[in-house]
Design an enzyme around this catalytic site. Structure first.
Site, PDB file in Angstrom:
ATOM      1  N   HIS A  14       0.862  -1.209   0.000  1.00 26.54           N
ATOM      2  CA  HIS A  14       0.000   0.000   0.000  1.00 26.54           C
ATOM      3  C   HIS A  14       0.883   1.238   0.000  1.00 26.54           C
ATOM      4  O   HIS A  14       1.515   1.568   1.004  1.00 26.54           O
ATOM      5  CB  HIS A  14      -0.899   0.009   1.250  1.00 26.54           C
ATOM      6  CG  HIS A  14      -1.873   1.140   1.259  1.00 26.54           C
ATOM      7  ND1 HIS A  14      -3.209   0.963   1.447  1.00 26.54           N
ATOM      8  CD2 HIS A  14      -1.707   2.472   1.101  1.00 26.54           C
ATOM      9  CE1 HIS A  14      -3.831   2.127   1.397  1.00 26.54           C
ATOM     10  NE2 HIS A  14      -2.923   3.062   1.197  1.00 26.54           N
ATOM     11  N   VAL A  17       2.515   7.395  -4.389  1.00 25.84           N
ATOM     12  CA  VAL A  17       3.717   8.062  -4.936  1.00 25.84           C
ATOM     13  C   VAL A  17       3.389   9.353  -5.685  1.00 25.84           C
ATOM     14  O   VAL A  17       4.302  10.012  -6.194  1.00 25.84           O
ATOM     15  CB  VAL A  17       4.560   7.129  -5.837  1.00 25.84           C
ATOM     16  CG1 VAL A  17       5.168   5.989  -5.017  1.00 25.84           C
ATOM     17  CG2 VAL A  17       3.772   6.593  -7.019  1.00 25.84           C
ATOM     18  N   ARG A  18       2.068   9.704  -5.779  1.00 25.92           N
ATOM     19  CA  ARG A  18       1.685  10.936  -6.508  1.00 25.92           C
ATOM     20  C   ARG A  18       2.121  10.858  -7.975  1.00 25.92           C
ATOM     21  O   ARG A  18       2.249   9.786  -8.514  1.00 25.92           O
ATOM     22  CB  ARG A  18       2.236  12.199  -5.814  1.00 25.92           C
ATOM     23  CG  ARG A  18       2.094  12.210  -4.296  1.00 25.92           C
ATOM     24  CD  ARG A  18       0.689  12.027  -3.797  1.00 25.92           C
ATOM     25  NE  ARG A  18       0.635  12.191  -2.330  1.00 25.92           N
ATOM     26  CZ  ARG A  18      -0.335  11.698  -1.580  1.00 25.92           C
ATOM     27  NH1 ARG A  18      -1.319  10.981  -2.100  1.00 25.92           N
ATOM     28  NH2 ARG A  18      -0.331  11.906  -0.278  1.00 25.92           N
ATOM     29  N   ASN A  42      -5.269   7.394  -6.065  1.00 21.07           N
ATOM     30  CA  ASN A  42      -5.987   8.631  -5.704  1.00 21.07           C
ATOM     31  C   ASN A  42      -5.245   9.888  -6.163  1.00 21.07           C
ATOM     32  O   ASN A  42      -4.927  10.767  -5.379  1.00 21.07           O
ATOM     33  CB  ASN A  42      -6.295   8.672  -4.192  1.00 21.07           C
ATOM     34  CG  ASN A  42      -5.061   8.710  -3.320  1.00 21.07           C
ATOM     35  OD1 ASN A  42      -4.007   8.216  -3.710  1.00 21.07           O
ATOM     36  ND2 ASN A  42      -5.184   9.279  -2.133  1.00 21.07           N
ATOM     37  N   LYS A  99      -9.445   0.072  -5.680  1.00 18.64           N
ATOM     38  CA  LYS A  99      -9.426   0.686  -4.359  1.00 18.64           C
ATOM     39  C   LYS A  99     -10.783   1.316  -4.070  1.00 18.64           C
ATOM     40  O   LYS A  99     -11.275   2.117  -4.865  1.00 18.64           O
ATOM     41  CB  LYS A  99      -8.321   1.758  -4.301  1.00 18.64           C
ATOM     42  CG  LYS A  99      -8.243   2.523  -2.989  1.00 18.64           C
ATOM     43  CD  LYS A  99      -7.812   1.640  -1.827  1.00 18.64           C
ATOM     44  CE  LYS A  99      -7.935   2.352  -0.484  1.00 18.64           C
ATOM     45  NZ  LYS A  99      -6.734   3.067  -0.084  1.00 18.64           N
ATOM     46  N   HIS A 136     -10.488   1.268   1.976  1.00 11.14           N
ATOM     47  CA  HIS A 136     -10.288   2.262   3.030  1.00 11.14           C
ATOM     48  C   HIS A 136     -11.496   2.124   3.951  1.00 11.14           C
ATOM     49  O   HIS A 136     -12.590   2.564   3.607  1.00 11.14           O
ATOM     50  CB  HIS A 136     -10.185   3.681   2.460  1.00 11.14           C
ATOM     51  CG  HIS A 136      -9.922   4.707   3.521  1.00 11.14           C
ATOM     52  ND1 HIS A 136      -8.710   5.341   3.664  1.00 11.14           N
ATOM     53  CD2 HIS A 136     -10.706   5.162   4.528  1.00 11.14           C
ATOM     54  CE1 HIS A 136      -8.764   6.164   4.709  1.00 11.14           C
ATOM     55  NE2 HIS A 136      -9.968   6.075   5.250  1.00 11.14           N
ATOM     56  N   HIS A 174      -4.566  -0.631   5.947  1.00 10.97           N
ATOM     57  CA  HIS A 174      -4.069   0.176   7.084  1.00 10.97           C
ATOM     58  C   HIS A 174      -5.016   0.130   8.287  1.00 10.97           C
ATOM     59  O   HIS A 174      -5.538   1.162   8.716  1.00 10.97           O
ATOM     60  CB  HIS A 174      -3.777   1.626   6.675  1.00 10.97           C
ATOM     61  CG  HIS A 174      -4.802   2.284   5.791  1.00 10.97           C
ATOM     62  ND1 HIS A 174      -6.136   2.339   6.108  1.00 10.97           N
ATOM     63  CD2 HIS A 174      -4.672   2.910   4.602  1.00 10.97           C
ATOM     64  CE1 HIS A 174      -6.773   2.980   5.153  1.00 10.97           C
ATOM     65  NE2 HIS A 174      -5.906   3.324   4.221  1.00 10.97           N
ATOM     66  N   LEU A 219      -4.958   9.300   7.957  1.00 17.71           N
ATOM     67  CA  LEU A 219      -6.275   8.676   8.060  1.00 17.71           C
ATOM     68  C   LEU A 219      -6.183   7.220   7.611  1.00 17.71           C
ATOM     69  O   LEU A 219      -5.548   6.954   6.596  1.00 17.71           O
ATOM     70  CB  LEU A 219      -7.297   9.420   7.194  1.00 17.71           C
ATOM     71  CG  LEU A 219      -7.763  10.757   7.779  1.00 17.71           C
ATOM     72  CD1 LEU A 219      -8.587  11.531   6.764  1.00 17.71           C
ATOM     73  CD2 LEU A 219      -8.558  10.542   9.070  1.00 17.71           C
ATOM     74  N   ASP A 247       1.480   2.654   3.522  1.00 15.66           N
ATOM     75  CA  ASP A 247       0.628   3.830   3.343  1.00 15.66           C
ATOM     76  C   ASP A 247       1.460   5.111   3.401  1.00 15.66           C
ATOM     77  O   ASP A 247       0.979   6.159   3.837  1.00 15.66           O
ATOM     78  CB  ASP A 247      -0.518   3.887   4.362  1.00 15.66           C
ATOM     79  CG  ASP A 247      -1.636   4.832   3.914  1.00 15.66           C
ATOM     80  OD1 ASP A 247      -1.672   5.201   2.731  1.00 15.66           O
ATOM     81  OD2 ASP A 247      -2.455   5.218   4.767  1.00 15.66           O
ATOM     82  N   ALA A 263      -3.976  14.692   5.346  1.00 22.06           N
ATOM     83  CA  ALA A 263      -3.698  13.443   6.072  1.00 22.06           C
ATOM     84  C   ALA A 263      -2.634  12.656   5.348  1.00 22.06           C
ATOM     85  O   ALA A 263      -2.720  12.450   4.144  1.00 22.06           O
ATOM     86  CB  ALA A 263      -4.978  12.622   6.169  1.00 22.06           C
TER      87      ALA A 263
HETATM   88  O1  DOR Z   1      -3.315   9.445   5.610  1.00 20.31           O
HETATM   89  C1  DOR Z   1      -3.705   9.173   4.486  1.00 20.31           C
HETATM   90  N1  DOR Z   1      -3.146   9.735   3.396  1.00 20.31           N
HETATM   91  N2  DOR Z   1      -4.725   8.335   4.359  1.00 20.31           N
HETATM   92  C2  DOR Z   1      -5.278   8.091   3.169  1.00 20.31           C
HETATM   93  O2  DOR Z   1      -6.217   7.320   3.124  1.00 20.31           O
HETATM   94  C3  DOR Z   1      -4.830   8.807   1.948  1.00 20.31           C
HETATM   95  C4  DOR Z   1      -3.446   9.263   2.092  1.00 20.31           C
HETATM   96  C5  DOR Z   1      -3.037  10.267   1.045  1.00 20.31           C
HETATM   97  O3  DOR Z   1      -3.294  10.046  -0.142  1.00 20.31           O
HETATM   98  O4  DOR Z   1      -2.424  11.271   1.403  1.00 20.31           O
HETATM   99 ZN    ZN Z   2      -3.358   5.073   1.540  1.00 21.72          ZN
END
Ligand code: DOR
Ligand code: ZN
Length: 344
Positions: A14, A17-18, A42, A99, A136, A174, A219, A247, A263
């Protein structure tokens, strides 16, 4: 006392990496430690097609430093409207999972699922094709206390989902509570969970120690010590249903140290060192290799990696910040000295 640990090359099940220059800044850290990683979809906009996942995989592969053997494992972002026939294309493109973000649950989840029943045709196609569902696991009902959202999710979403799709492989991502650890331990072989280093190392006090500490905010949020203890017991139990997923979720430091803090904890720079610290403190270093390198491939139906990584008990000071595109990124524990260090 064990001072050197050599493990089968592990995987991160999990990871965020953007994209773009930010991605290029963080991929090398993961590629140095792990053979493969499950890449979260995401982005803005999210990765919702097989074609977008394949193109993203190529961009990530191009950011892997020469000489490192690293394979990104791709996922699609489940939405209310994802067509079921995208699953065939996804399977053909080598996508391994979808996801599920409940809409509004976390970073870039606005396009997420508003009602899981809307995705049932897609889940049926996934069950047939052998694609995994990565969850999630938090409800977004504003009436539910933030710290209870994972436990409530088990009864409202997980149990009905498991009953309706008994052979769909579902990873409860997570996990942060004793309720989730117990649920996964009892849920049968199709259900597994990932555990982050930060949820194994810290309870919620870490967010408030001497002042508000944004780099400890993620989160699902850190929980009470009783929950951390349950996660630790699961991780070190030897059960093959629990495995490593960092994560690691990089955000520019300026966006973390802001009136509204995103988060996510950035742990990829020292992920194995942090997990080694966890297992060492629990007297369970002998359980680390299976957790990091064996259980995940077995669940995903993939071969274990060849090759090894080695960690030594050697003080190692993490940089306070590293470049992140044209911004800065602060790793969790930045500026602090860790007890373990990856040597090769
Ligand atoms: O802390 C988190 N950051 N929880 C997530 O579910 C998404 C992640 C993020 O993409 O920054
Ligand atoms: Zn995540």
């Amino acid at each position: 006392m064990t001072d050197t640990l050599t493990l089968t090359r592990p995987d991160d099940w999990h990871l965020h990496v953007r994209d773009g220059a930010a991605m290029a800044a963080v991929v090398p850290a993961t590629a140095r430690q792990f053979g493969r990683a499950i890449i979260m979809p995401n982005l803005r906009p999210p990765i919702t097609t097989a074609a977008a996942a394949a193109a993203y995989r190529d961009r990530i592969a191009a950011a892997v430093p020469a000489g490192l053997d690293f394979t990104p494992l791709m996922t699609l972002y489940l939405t209310d409207n994802l067509p079921a026939d995208e699953i065939t294309r996804a399977a053909e493109a080598g996508v391994v999972a979808l996801k599920l973000y409940p809409a509004g649950a976390t970073t870039n989840s606005d396009a997420g699922v508003t009602d899981i029943r809307k995705t049932y045709p897609v889940l049926e196609a996934m069950q047939r094709a052998g694609l995994k569902l990565l969850v999630h696991g938090e409800v977004t009902d504003p009436a539910v206390d933030l710290f209870d959202r994972e436990a409530v999710f088990i009864d409202r979403v997980m149990r009905p989902l498991r009953a309706d799709f008994p052979e769909l492989k579902v990873v409860f991502e997570h996990i942060t509570t004793k309720e989730a650890a117990q649920y996964v331990a009892e849920a049968g072989p199709f259900t597994a969970a990932t555990l982050t280093a930060h949820h194994l190392l810290y309870n919620r006090n870490a967010i408030f120690l001497g002042g508000l500490r944004p780099h400890y905010y993620c989160l699902p949020v850190l929980k009470r010590e009783v929950h951390r203890q349950a996660l630790l017991a699961a991780a070190t139990s030897g059960s093959d249903r629990f495995f490593l997923g960092t994560d690691s979720a990089p955000h520019a430091a300026a966006l973390k140290e802001a009136s509204v803090c995103g988060a996510g904890c950035y742990t990829a720079l020292s992920a194995l060192e942090l997990y080694a610290e966890v297992f060492d403190a629990a007297g369970a270093l002998d359980k680390l290799e299976a957790f990091a390198s064996h259980h995940g491939p077995a669940y995903y139906g993939l071969p274990r990696n060849t090759g090894t990584v080695t960690l030594r008990r050697e003080p190692y000071t993490l940089p306070e910040a590293v470049p992140f595109g044209d911004a800065l990124l602060k790793p969790l524990r930045g500026g602090e000295t860790l007890a373990w260090r990856q040597t090769v």
